[in-house]
Design an enzyme around this catalytic site. Structure first.
Site, PDB file in Angstrom:
ATOM      1  N   LYS A  22      10.519  -5.548  -5.841  1.00 42.00           N
ATOM      2  CA  LYS A  22      10.774  -4.152  -5.441  1.00 42.00           C
ATOM      3  C   LYS A  22      11.807  -4.123  -4.315  1.00 42.00           C
ATOM      4  O   LYS A  22      12.777  -3.357  -4.375  1.00 42.00           O
ATOM      5  CB  LYS A  22       9.483  -3.518  -4.950  1.00 42.00           C
ATOM      6  CG  LYS A  22       9.672  -2.212  -4.180  1.00 42.00           C
ATOM      7  CD  LYS A  22       8.377  -1.608  -3.680  1.00 42.00           C
ATOM      8  CE  LYS A  22       7.986  -2.026  -2.309  1.00 42.00           C
ATOM      9  NZ  LYS A  22       8.638  -1.340  -1.180  1.00 42.00           N
ATOM     10  N   ASN A  23      11.641  -4.972  -3.308  1.00 43.51           N
ATOM     11  CA  ASN A  23      12.493  -4.887  -2.118  1.00 43.51           C
ATOM     12  C   ASN A  23      13.869  -5.498  -2.311  1.00 43.51           C
ATOM     13  O   ASN A  23      14.725  -5.371  -1.437  1.00 43.51           O
ATOM     14  CB  ASN A  23      11.777  -5.492  -0.908  1.00 43.51           C
ATOM     15  CG  ASN A  23      10.632  -4.593  -0.459  1.00 43.51           C
ATOM     16  OD1 ASN A  23      10.494  -3.468  -0.941  1.00 43.51           O
ATOM     17  ND2 ASN A  23       9.806  -5.088   0.440  1.00 43.51           N
ATOM     18  N   CYS A 115       6.366   6.770   8.377  1.00 49.20           N
ATOM     19  CA  CYS A 115       5.320   6.620   7.356  1.00 49.20           C
ATOM     20  C   CYS A 115       4.091   6.063   8.070  1.00 49.20           C
ATOM     21  O   CYS A 115       4.079   5.922   9.287  1.00 49.20           O
ATOM     22  CB  CYS A 115       5.806   5.691   6.244  1.00 49.20           C
ATOM     23  SG  CYS A 115       5.891   3.988   6.764  1.00 49.20           S
ATOM     24  N   ARG A 120       9.633   4.061  12.083  1.00 51.82           N
ATOM     25  CA  ARG A 120      10.671   3.506  11.198  1.00 51.82           C
ATOM     26  C   ARG A 120      11.996   4.279  11.304  1.00 51.82           C
ATOM     27  O   ARG A 120      12.513   4.827  10.352  1.00 51.82           O
ATOM     28  CB  ARG A 120      10.160   3.470   9.758  1.00 51.82           C
ATOM     29  CG  ARG A 120       8.901   2.611   9.685  1.00 51.82           C
ATOM     30  CD  ARG A 120       8.413   2.390   8.309  1.00 51.82           C
ATOM     31  NE  ARG A 120       9.309   1.494   7.573  1.00 51.82           N
ATOM     32  CZ  ARG A 120       9.097   1.195   6.297  1.00 51.82           C
ATOM     33  NH1 ARG A 120       8.094   1.739   5.656  1.00 51.82           N
ATOM     34  NH2 ARG A 120       9.920   0.391   5.654  1.00 51.82           N
ATOM     35  N   VAL A 122      16.103   4.906  11.803  1.00 46.60           N
ATOM     36  CA  VAL A 122      17.254   4.246  11.175  1.00 46.60           C
ATOM     37  C   VAL A 122      18.450   4.257  12.130  1.00 46.60           C
ATOM     38  O   VAL A 122      19.603   4.212  11.703  1.00 46.60           O
ATOM     39  CB  VAL A 122      17.627   4.906   9.827  1.00 46.60           C
ATOM     40  CG1 VAL A 122      16.583   4.578   8.757  1.00 46.60           C
ATOM     41  CG2 VAL A 122      17.813   6.417   9.972  1.00 46.60           C
ATOM     42  N   ASP A 303       4.856  -8.099   5.334  1.00 47.34           N
ATOM     43  CA  ASP A 303       4.334  -7.516   4.087  1.00 47.34           C
ATOM     44  C   ASP A 303       3.184  -8.331   3.500  1.00 47.34           C
ATOM     45  O   ASP A 303       2.578  -7.905   2.518  1.00 47.34           O
ATOM     46  CB  ASP A 303       5.453  -7.410   3.044  1.00 47.34           C
ATOM     47  CG  ASP A 303       6.448  -6.345   3.434  1.00 47.34           C
ATOM     48  OD1 ASP A 303       7.512  -6.266   2.799  1.00 47.34           O
ATOM     49  OD2 ASP A 303       6.177  -5.608   4.407  1.00 47.34           O
ATOM     50  N   ARG A 395       3.338   2.047  -5.804  1.00 51.11           N
ATOM     51  CA  ARG A 395       4.739   1.998  -5.340  1.00 51.11           C
ATOM     52  C   ARG A 395       5.282   0.577  -5.434  1.00 51.11           C
ATOM     53  O   ARG A 395       6.470   0.363  -5.580  1.00 51.11           O
ATOM     54  CB  ARG A 395       4.829   2.457  -3.878  1.00 51.11           C
ATOM     55  CG  ARG A 395       4.376   3.862  -3.666  1.00 51.11           C
ATOM     56  CD  ARG A 395       4.723   4.346  -2.296  1.00 51.11           C
ATOM     57  NE  ARG A 395       6.141   4.093  -2.007  1.00 51.11           N
ATOM     58  CZ  ARG A 395       6.705   4.390  -0.853  1.00 51.11           C
ATOM     59  NH1 ARG A 395       5.985   4.891   0.123  1.00 51.11           N
ATOM     60  NH2 ARG A 395       7.981   4.168  -0.654  1.00 51.11           N
TER      61      ARG A 395
HETATM   62  C1  EPZ Z   1      12.006  -3.480   4.753  1.00 49.53           C
HETATM   63  O1  EPZ Z   1      11.784  -2.262   5.436  1.00 49.53           O
HETATM   64  C2  EPZ Z   1      11.004  -3.501   3.612  1.00 49.53           C
HETATM   65  N1  EPZ Z   1      11.252  -2.374   2.717  1.00 49.53           N
HETATM   66  C3  EPZ Z   1       9.591  -3.420   4.186  1.00 49.53           C
HETATM   67  O2  EPZ Z   1       8.680  -3.539   3.088  1.00 49.53           O
HETATM   68  C4  EPZ Z   1       9.367  -4.617   5.118  1.00 49.53           C
HETATM   69  O3  EPZ Z   1       8.094  -4.521   5.704  1.00 49.53           O
HETATM   70  C5  EPZ Z   1      10.445  -4.606   6.217  1.00 49.53           C
HETATM   71  O4  EPZ Z   1      11.757  -4.609   5.603  1.00 49.53           O
HETATM   72  C6  EPZ Z   1      10.336  -5.813   7.143  1.00 49.53           C
HETATM   73  O5  EPZ Z   1      10.430  -6.993   6.396  1.00 49.53           O
HETATM   74  C7  EPZ Z   1      12.216  -2.480   1.778  1.00 49.53           C
HETATM   75  O6  EPZ Z   1      12.908  -3.482   1.687  1.00 49.53           O
HETATM   76  C8  EPZ Z   1      12.406  -1.306   0.866  1.00 49.53           C
HETATM   77  P1  EPZ Z   1      13.332  -3.106   9.039  1.00 49.53           P
HETATM   78  P2  EPZ Z   1      12.852  -1.770   6.554  1.00 49.53           P
HETATM   79  O7  EPZ Z   1      14.536  -2.227   9.119  1.00 49.53           O
HETATM   80  O8  EPZ Z   1      14.223  -2.115   6.113  1.00 49.53           O
HETATM   81  C9  EPZ Z   1      12.601  -1.137  13.302  1.00 49.53           C
HETATM   82  C10 EPZ Z   1       6.824  -3.004   1.787  1.00 49.53           C
HETATM   83  O9  EPZ Z   1       5.614  -3.055   2.051  1.00 49.53           O
HETATM   84  N2  EPZ Z   1      13.914  -0.475  13.093  1.00 49.53           N
HETATM   85  O10 EPZ Z   1      13.518  -4.584   9.033  1.00 49.53           O
HETATM   86  O11 EPZ Z   1      12.553  -0.373   6.892  1.00 49.53           O
HETATM   87  C11 EPZ Z   1      11.557  -0.593  12.358  1.00 49.53           C
HETATM   88  O12 EPZ Z   1      10.975   0.573  12.879  1.00 49.53           O
HETATM   89  C12 EPZ Z   1       7.792  -2.453   2.807  1.00 49.53           C
HETATM   90  O13 EPZ Z   1       7.350  -3.419   0.720  1.00 49.53           O
HETATM   91  C13 EPZ Z   1      14.445   0.323  14.100  1.00 49.53           C
HETATM   92  O14 EPZ Z   1      13.832   0.487  15.157  1.00 49.53           O
HETATM   93  O15 EPZ Z   1      12.445  -2.714   7.781  1.00 49.53           O
HETATM   94  C14 EPZ Z   1      10.575  -1.728  12.265  1.00 49.53           C
HETATM   95  O16 EPZ Z   1       9.686  -1.662  13.365  1.00 49.53           O
HETATM   96  C15 EPZ Z   1       7.079  -1.910   4.040  1.00 49.53           C
HETATM   97  N3  EPZ Z   1      15.640   0.933  13.896  1.00 49.53           N
HETATM   98  C16 EPZ Z   1      11.455  -2.964  12.392  1.00 49.53           C
HETATM   99  O17 EPZ Z   1      12.693  -2.517  12.963  1.00 49.53           O
HETATM  100  C17 EPZ Z   1      16.352   0.772  12.731  1.00 49.53           C
HETATM  101  O18 EPZ Z   1      17.460   1.349  12.613  1.00 49.53           O
HETATM  102  C18 EPZ Z   1      11.743  -3.633  11.058  1.00 49.53           C
HETATM  103  O19 EPZ Z   1      12.344  -2.678  10.227  1.00 49.53           O
HETATM  104  C19 EPZ Z   1      15.802  -0.040  11.725  1.00 49.53           C
HETATM  105  C20 EPZ Z   1      14.586  -0.665  11.925  1.00 49.53           C
END
Ligand code: EPZ
Length: 416
Positions: A22-23, A115, A120, A122, A303, A395
């Protein structure tokens, strides 16, 4: 709403085929926006999030088909708006912003909300895109973006964000000049995206390490690409095989991408053997509790945190699980406690003390991986476990009750 009803106690035995990731599939499908031509993707999992992504791409003007695990897609003429109704159901939709800016110079994308597992934001995505020349302004919950062509830039991420890395990597492929990305995420799904883009003609090197270089090109051409297998689905089934004291062969199973998970499971007393036809999982007597800290790849994946916690509730001794990626990823704890688990929360750590048995109970899924951990626990609990709100589970897991029934689990999906 639907729920899963599980009669615990049946050891899993047989073969489970791991689906596509999925990811990896989500960003790879979004990357199709960059491509001027027909693309065929294979090994795409048939999941709610994938269907949502194809719906979003359709709204953006991409024509697609989805048959079995094959997706064809053609993003010739694009329109720039990604509506909130869709983005609110799947945060990863925001990843279409960069590709739209890179391809047509404008975008209107709803800002994703938080969520269950955290806010989370961006912010890192948007800051990086602005450094590449994008003009972004936030108006009534939408990001309005425009640019006269993106420019290569030197981007240093404050945190190795997976989505942020994928987002900027995609935008950089069609930017003018070179983009250097530092402190990037090294997850295998990022590398899978890079490999797809390279196959379309992108000039990328360093993916899988902390620094990625991208040389922008004029355009990208269509191709055929097979998505990697889902290492988190595979890890989930490893935990399920171990907790039921079963013996399961996982076909199409990533192995080196699961290094940190395999190490921890072996430390607990799970036997994992890589063979030509897949990865054999069984346990070698009593399981013991271990300490786990979730980290960016190649560390232990967040995850898999909920799933290994479920396994640890029935292990001998105790272990401490520290969640360092998300601020609220212990929603499964109270539900596991309702099944008789002994877990104490302290800040971003959970102390898990093994118990002899879990008791089946009606439990509530709150997010994707929390749902998976409740299924894992229910497979081993005495009596009946009902996991409610399994739309969370759908999902990220393709036909999970079918796959588990095929290896002896007593699990069925019923209408609430
Ligand atoms: C990806 O989410 C995955 N989703 C998540 O999987 C996974 O848990 C996560 O990476 C970490 O490995 C997909 O790939 C679709 P991050 P993502 O940006 O990209 C903070 C699942 O269960 N952050 O690495 O959203 C954020 O809040 C899902 O399959 C900021 O602060 O993860 C988090 O605390 C859940 N600002 C941390 O970084 C930003 O601009 C990691 O987020 C971006 C992120």
């Amino acid at each position: 709403m639907e729920k899963l009803v599980i009669e615990g106690g049946a050891p899993l035995s047989g073969t489970i085929a791991v689906s596509g990731s999925k990811n990896a599939a989500l960003p790879i499908l979004m990357a199709a926006i960059l491509v001027n031509g027909n693309i065929t993707f294979t090994n795409v999992p048939n999941l709610k999030d994938i269907r949502t992504t194809l719906k979003l791409l359709d709204i953006l003007g991409c024509k697609s088909t989805f048959d079995g695990s094959t997706v064809t897609i053609d993003c010739q003429d694009l329109t720039p708006e990604a509506p909130y109704e869709l983005v609110k159901t799947m945060r990863a939709s925001v990843l279409c912003l960069g590709p739209l800016l890179a391809r047509i110079g404008r975008a209107k994308v709803a800002l994703p909300g938080g969520c269950a597992i955290g806010a989370r934001p961006v912010d890192m995505h948007l800051t990086a895109l602005e450094k590449m020349g994008a003009e972004l302004d936030l108006d009534s919950g939408y990001i309005n973006g425009k640019c006269k062509g993106l420019k290569g830039a030197h981007i240093q991420f404050p945190f190795p964000t997976v989505g942020g890395t994928e987002h900027v990597l995609m935008a950089a492929c069609l930017a003018e000049g070179e983009t250097v990305l530092e402190n990037v995420a090294r997850e295998p799904e990022v590398s899978d995206l890079a490999e797809f883009l390279i196959k379309c003609g992108a000039k990328i090197r360093g993916h899988g390490t902390s620094v990625i270089h991208v040389e922008g090109v004029e355009s990208l051409a269509g191709c055929e690409y097979a998505v990697m297998s889902d290492r988190i689905e595979a890890g989930t089934f490893m935990a399920a095989a171990a907790i039921t004291d079963g013996e399961v062969l996982l076909a199409n199973c990533p192995f080196k991408e699961l290094d940190a998970v395999v190490d921890k499971l072996r430390e607990m007393g799970v036997l994992l053997e890589q063979r030509d036809d897949g990865v054999l999982v069984k346990r070698n007597g009593e399981l013991v509790g271990v300490d786990v800290t979730t980290m960016p790849y190649p560390g232990f994946p967040t995850d898999m945190q909920a799933q290994i916690m479920a396994l640890m509730t029935l292990a001998k001794g105790s272990g401490i699980i520290e969640e360092r990626i998300f601020e609220n990823r212990f929603m499964h704890v109270q539900e596991l406690v309702r099944m008789g688990a002994k877990i104490k929360l302290k800040g971003n750590s959970a102390m898990v003390r093994g118990v002899d048995t879990l008791k089946g109970a009606p439990v509530m899924a709150s997010d994707l991986r929390a749902s998976a951990s409740l299924v894992v626990a229910g497979l081993a609990a005495e009596g009946t476990t009902e996991v409610q709100r399994i739309y969370h589970l759908d999902r990220g897991y393709e036909r999970i009750e079918e796959k588990l029934t095929n290896v002896g689990a007593r699990i069925r999906r019923v209408d609430e």
